[in-house]
Design an enzyme around this catalytic site. Structure first.
Site, PDB file in Angstrom:
ATOM      1  N   ASP A   1       0.775  -1.256   0.000  1.00  0.00           N
ATOM      2  CA  ASP A   1       0.000   0.000   0.000  1.00  0.00           C
ATOM      3  C   ASP A   1       0.808   1.309   0.000  1.00  0.00           C
ATOM      4  OD1 ASP A   1      -1.791  -2.063   0.400  1.00  0.00           O
ATOM      5  OD2 ASP A   1      -2.875  -1.120   2.037  1.00  0.00           O
TER       6      ASP A   1
ATOM      7  N   LYS B   1       3.700  -7.755 -10.225  1.00  0.00           N
ATOM      8  CA  LYS B   1       2.256  -8.016 -10.155  1.00  0.00           C
ATOM      9  C   LYS B   1       1.660  -7.153  -9.048  1.00  0.00           C
ATOM     10  CE  LYS B   1      -1.524 -10.191 -10.926  1.00  0.00           C
ATOM     11  NZ  LYS B   1      -2.209 -10.064 -12.227  1.00  0.00           N
TER      12      LYS B   1
ATOM     13  N   CYS C   1      -2.350  -2.365   7.695  1.00  0.00           N
ATOM     14  CA  CYS C   1      -2.185  -3.299   6.573  1.00  0.00           C
ATOM     15  C   CYS C   1      -0.871  -4.067   6.621  1.00  0.00           C
ATOM     16  CB  CYS C   1      -2.380  -2.575   5.251  1.00  0.00           C
ATOM     17  SG  CYS C   1      -4.108  -2.079   5.060  1.00  0.00           S
TER      18      CYS C   1
HETATM   19  C1  VGL Z   1      -4.811   1.074   6.042  1.00  0.00           C
HETATM   20  C2  VGL Z   1      -6.170   2.120   7.543  1.00  0.00           C
HETATM   21  C3  VGL Z   1      -7.265   1.899   6.733  1.00  0.00           C
HETATM   22  C4  VGL Z   1      -3.425   0.631   5.674  1.00  0.00           C
HETATM   23  C5  VGL Z   1      -5.881   0.824   5.226  1.00  0.00           C
HETATM   24  O1  VGL Z   1      -3.100   0.512   4.470  1.00  0.00           O
HETATM   25  O2  VGL Z   1      -2.647   0.384   6.586  1.00  0.00           O
HETATM   26  N1  VGL Z   1      -4.961   1.716   7.188  1.00  0.00           N
HETATM   27  N2  VGL Z   1      -7.111   1.237   5.596  1.00  0.00           N
END
Ligand code: VGL
Length: 182
Positions: free
Chosen positions: A8, A82, A127
């Site tokens: 992320d 990917k 995450c």
């Molecule tokens: C995340 C909070 C809400 C993250 C995702 O990527 O850590 N944190 N959604």
């Protein structure tokens, strides 16, 4: 085989975004440099619909088709083999990269004989943590690269708890300097 799993690293989790980890920008050069040491490199992204129960808990972020959902422009995306999309449903938190809906991450890694995962990215308390715990449960030797992750609340009890929870589950906390070239 070892693999680098980038969690992320998206605009909305970086300064200026909807749900930023304040020090996110500091980890991007570390991740870019680490990519030279891996043959297998994958990345997850939060890809949420505009309306989802997830936004009852969080400010809207990483909405599909918006700038916030894109990888940070400084991340070297050319080396990512990917992308895995998660949180794509209307009820779906999708904290873990292993919950990707476009392709099965575990299957992808097993097909490439990955045994050792090196996890980097955003955010430590959510995450990154959930992905690392799933990785251990799935049987990978799981490494967390501590200078290549960033927290929503750096220095908080939540951040410390997340690191401890990962360690207690069997995640190895290492530094990027410890990782050898393949
Ligand atoms: C995340 C909070 C809400 C993250 C995702 O990527 O850590 N944190 N959604």
């Amino acid at each position: 085989m070892k693999a680098l799993l980038i969690v992320d690293v998206q605009n909305d989790f970086c300064p200026g975004g909807a749900l930023p980890a304040p020090r996110a920008n500091e980890i991007i050069p570390v991740i870019n440099e680490l990519m030279d040491r891996f043959e297998i490199i994958v990345a997850s992204r939060d890809v949420h619909p505009p309306e989802t129960l997830h936004f009852d808990k969080w400010p809207p972020h990483c909405v599909d088709g918006t700038e916030g959902a894109l990888f940070h422009p400084e991340l070297n995306i050319l080396k990512i083999q990917k992308g895995f999309h998660k949180g794509t449903g209307n009820e779906d938190d999708g904290y873990s990269s292993f919950e990707a809906t476009n392709e099965n991450l575990n299957k992808y890694l097993l097909e490439r004989k990955v045994t050792d995962l090196y996890i980097v990215g955003l955010t430590t308390e959510y995450c990154v943590k959930t992905t690392a715990l799933d990785a251990v449960r799935s049987g990978y030797n799981t490494n967390l690269v501590e200078d290549a992750i960033a927290a929503v609340e750096p220095g908080s009890v939540n951040e410390m708890d997340a690191i401890n929870e990962m360690k207690n589950a069997g995640v190895q906390v290492i530094s990027s300097g410890d990782i050898q070239v393949d």
